[in-house]
Design an enzyme around this catalytic site. Sequence first.
Site, PDB file in Angstrom:
ATOM      1  N   HIS A  53       0.846  -1.208   0.000  1.00  0.00           N
ATOM      2  CA  HIS A  53       0.000   0.000   0.000  1.00  0.00           C
ATOM      3  C   HIS A  53       0.868   1.240   0.000  1.00  0.00           C
ATOM      4  O   HIS A  53       1.019   1.884   1.039  1.00  0.00           O
ATOM      5  CB  HIS A  53      -0.898  -0.013   1.230  1.00  0.00           C
ATOM      6  CG  HIS A  53      -2.077   0.908   1.147  1.00  0.00           C
ATOM      7  ND1 HIS A  53      -2.060   2.204   1.583  1.00  0.00           N
ATOM      8  CD2 HIS A  53      -3.323   0.701   0.660  1.00  0.00           C
ATOM      9  CE1 HIS A  53      -3.248   2.760   1.398  1.00  0.00           C
ATOM     10  NE2 HIS A  53      -4.029   1.864   0.846  1.00  0.00           N
ATOM     11  N   ILE A  59       1.816   4.638   1.567  1.00  0.00           N
ATOM     12  CA  ILE A  59       0.834   5.482   2.239  1.00  0.00           C
ATOM     13  C   ILE A  59       0.166   4.643   3.326  1.00  0.00           C
ATOM     14  O   ILE A  59      -0.259   3.513   3.068  1.00  0.00           O
ATOM     15  CB  ILE A  59      -0.238   5.994   1.251  1.00  0.00           C
ATOM     16  CG1 ILE A  59       0.420   6.838   0.150  1.00  0.00           C
ATOM     17  CG2 ILE A  59      -1.311   6.801   1.979  1.00  0.00           C
ATOM     18  CD1 ILE A  59      -0.517   7.171  -0.993  1.00  0.00           C
ATOM     19  N   GLY A  62      -5.987   4.387   5.398  1.00  0.00           N
ATOM     20  CA  GLY A  62      -6.899   5.173   6.218  1.00  0.00           C
ATOM     21  C   GLY A  62      -7.513   4.381   7.355  1.00  0.00           C
ATOM     22  O   GLY A  62      -7.677   4.892   8.462  1.00  0.00           O
ATOM     23  N   VAL A  63      -7.837   3.114   7.098  1.00  0.00           N
ATOM     24  CA  VAL A  63      -8.456   2.313   8.158  1.00  0.00           C
ATOM     25  C   VAL A  63      -7.497   2.111   9.324  1.00  0.00           C
ATOM     26  O   VAL A  63      -7.936   2.005  10.474  1.00  0.00           O
ATOM     27  CB  VAL A  63      -8.981   0.956   7.639  1.00  0.00           C
ATOM     28  CG1 VAL A  63     -10.110   1.168   6.655  1.00  0.00           C
ATOM     29  CG2 VAL A  63      -7.885   0.128   7.026  1.00  0.00           C
ATOM     30  N   GLU A  67      -8.065   3.046  13.211  1.00  0.00           N
ATOM     31  CA  GLU A  67      -7.768   2.042  14.245  1.00  0.00           C
ATOM     32  C   GLU A  67      -6.812   2.616  15.290  1.00  0.00           C
ATOM     33  O   GLU A  67      -6.984   2.375  16.489  1.00  0.00           O
ATOM     34  CB  GLU A  67      -7.179   0.780  13.615  1.00  0.00           C
ATOM     35  CG  GLU A  67      -6.705  -0.257  14.609  1.00  0.00           C
ATOM     36  CD  GLU A  67      -7.796  -0.907  15.456  1.00  0.00           C
ATOM     37  OE1 GLU A  67      -7.468  -1.415  16.551  1.00  0.00           O
ATOM     38  OE2 GLU A  67      -8.972  -0.911  15.038  1.00  0.00           O
TER      39      GLU A  67
END
Length: 153
Positions: A53, A59, A62-63, A67
């Site tokens: 990723h 990067i 986002g999750v 978290e």
Amino acid sequence: MTLPTSADIDLIQRIIPHRYPFLLIDKVVDIEHGVSATGIKNVTFNEPHFQGHFPGAPIMPGVTIIEAMAQTAAVMVGVTMDMADKELLVYFMAIDGCKFRRKVVPGDVLRMDVSVTRGKPGGKVWKFKGVAAVDGEMAAEAEFTAMMDMPKE
């Protein structure tokens, strides 16, 4: 007994069960019991999600930012309720109003400010508002609800 106002990696691991590669906070500071806290995440290239990723343009997903905010909130609640070494589990119930504003990349220091919007010590359901930022620039924001699974005594 005086409750701590910060949590190093040792105390974090005594409160929440997360471990590598899914422990996403390095410390929690400025804990105001039952009110707010700030989590710190030093983003490094050797984290496993960067392999895919994205190759050549790492990067932080986002999750995982959301978290990390949730883990910060869980540590704040755990400290507030003196839950070290008591096998506290915390589960997402909802994530609302989630927005991403900037990329988080290796070398960044991610600062997650979370505050309680509903919940009290001893309560099972808590709601939080969180903002994650790098160098004062917002990276993500969300409201989230979590259930504290209290250990049986």
